[in-house]
Design an enzyme around this catalytic site. Structure first.
Site, PDB file in Angstrom:
ATOM      1  N   CYS A 121       0.845  -1.201   0.000  1.00 11.47           N
ATOM      2  CA  CYS A 121       0.000   0.000   0.000  1.00 11.47           C
ATOM      3  C   CYS A 121       0.876   1.245   0.000  1.00 11.47           C
ATOM      4  O   CYS A 121       1.895   1.298   0.704  1.00 11.47           O
ATOM      5  CB  CYS A 121      -0.903  -0.009   1.234  1.00 11.47           C
ATOM      6  SG  CYS A 121      -2.054   1.372   1.334  1.00 11.47           S
ATOM      7  N   GLU A 164      -8.743  -1.001  -2.179  1.00 10.76           N
ATOM      8  CA  GLU A 164      -9.006   0.439  -2.188  1.00 10.76           C
ATOM      9  C   GLU A 164     -10.333   0.771  -1.519  1.00 10.76           C
ATOM     10  O   GLU A 164     -10.458   1.800  -0.846  1.00 10.76           O
ATOM     11  CB  GLU A 164      -8.967   0.979  -3.617  1.00 10.76           C
ATOM     12  CG  GLU A 164      -7.633   0.814  -4.339  1.00 10.76           C
ATOM     13  CD  GLU A 164      -6.459   1.403  -3.588  1.00 10.76           C
ATOM     14  OE1 GLU A 164      -6.654   2.362  -2.814  1.00 10.76           O
ATOM     15  OE2 GLU A 164      -5.336   0.905  -3.762  1.00 10.76           O
ATOM     16  N   HIS A 167     -10.214   1.319   2.168  1.00  9.50           N
ATOM     17  CA  HIS A 167      -9.822   2.667   2.590  1.00  9.50           C
ATOM     18  C   HIS A 167     -11.043   3.556   2.832  1.00  9.50           C
ATOM     19  O   HIS A 167     -11.002   4.457   3.678  1.00  9.50           O
ATOM     20  CB  HIS A 167      -8.941   3.325   1.523  1.00  9.50           C
ATOM     21  CG  HIS A 167      -7.515   2.881   1.542  1.00  9.50           C
ATOM     22  ND1 HIS A 167      -6.665   3.138   2.594  1.00  9.50           N
ATOM     23  CD2 HIS A 167      -6.775   2.194   0.622  1.00  9.50           C
ATOM     24  CE1 HIS A 167      -5.460   2.641   2.329  1.00  9.50           C
ATOM     25  NE2 HIS A 167      -5.504   2.058   1.137  1.00  9.50           N
TER      26      HIS A 167
END
EC number: 3.5.1.88
Length: 203
Positions: A121, A164, A167
């Site tokens: 990441c 993603e 997140h």
């Protein structure tokens, strides 16, 4: 992983964006990418109610920053914007392959089959750990013009989207790392603190 790149090429062609920017890395990302320990990474992102020029400008800056950092995916919370927005490009070396922009993404279906694969990441540079995720997903989202879109993703694309999208909920891949011993070693080696990890699984 050839199959996932093939799927990406097919899907990317369908989702071709007018916001593609130069993939040539620059010395400095246009936006600061927050790292583990920054509270912005632990907040939940809000849905985008209006897709306008401001959003499209943000997308361009996110793409520039992602390419500068040589990443394949970036979520808005990583640059301190708590909005449900992702940019993904699995083929950053190929200027002919457009990125995929996902606004307000929703996973509507997960496969029963799962895969274990090493993840990294941009918000936790240098750290790579194995994570278990569903091998394929179906996703609804809006593109940079606000148009509704769908993707059936598998392989690396499915994993990247799930990573993603975590997140957007304040979740990081280290929270899902399956080997705590490896997690502790990687964090220490790269200067991160264990207290900043919210364990979601155990060995």
């Amino acid at each position: 992983m050839a199959r996932s790149f093939s799927q990406l090429a097919i899907n990317a062609e369908k989702q071709r964006t007018s916001l593609a920017v130069s993939k040539k890395p620059t010395d400095q990302p246009e936006l600061e990418i927050h790292t583990l320990g920054n509270s912005a990474l632990r907040q939940s992102a809000k849905r985008i109610s209006k897709v306008d020029k401001n959003i499209r400008d943000l997308v361009k800056k996110m793409l520039h920053s992602m390419y500068a950092a040589k990443g394949i995916g970036l979520a808005a919370p990583q640059i301190g914007s708590q909005q449900q927005l992702l940019v993904i490009d699995l083929d950053i070396e190929n200027s002919a392959t457009p990125p995929i922009i996902l606004i307000n993404p929703e996973i509507t279906e997960f496969s029963a089959t799962i895969d274990t694969y090493e993840e990294g990441c941009l918000s936790i540079p240098g750290v790579y750990l194995d994570v278990i995720r569903p091998s394929s997903i179906k996703v609804n989202f809006r593109d940079e013009m606000g148009r509704p879109k769908k993707i059936n993703a598998d392989g690396l694309l499915a994993r990247c989207i799930q990573h993603e999208m975590d997140h957007l909920n304040g979740v990081l891949f280290v929270d899902r790392a399956i080997n705590e011993e490896a997690l502790n070693k990687e964090l220490k080696e790269h200067g991160f603190k264990k207290k900043d990890v919210l364990r979601l699984c155990s060995d």
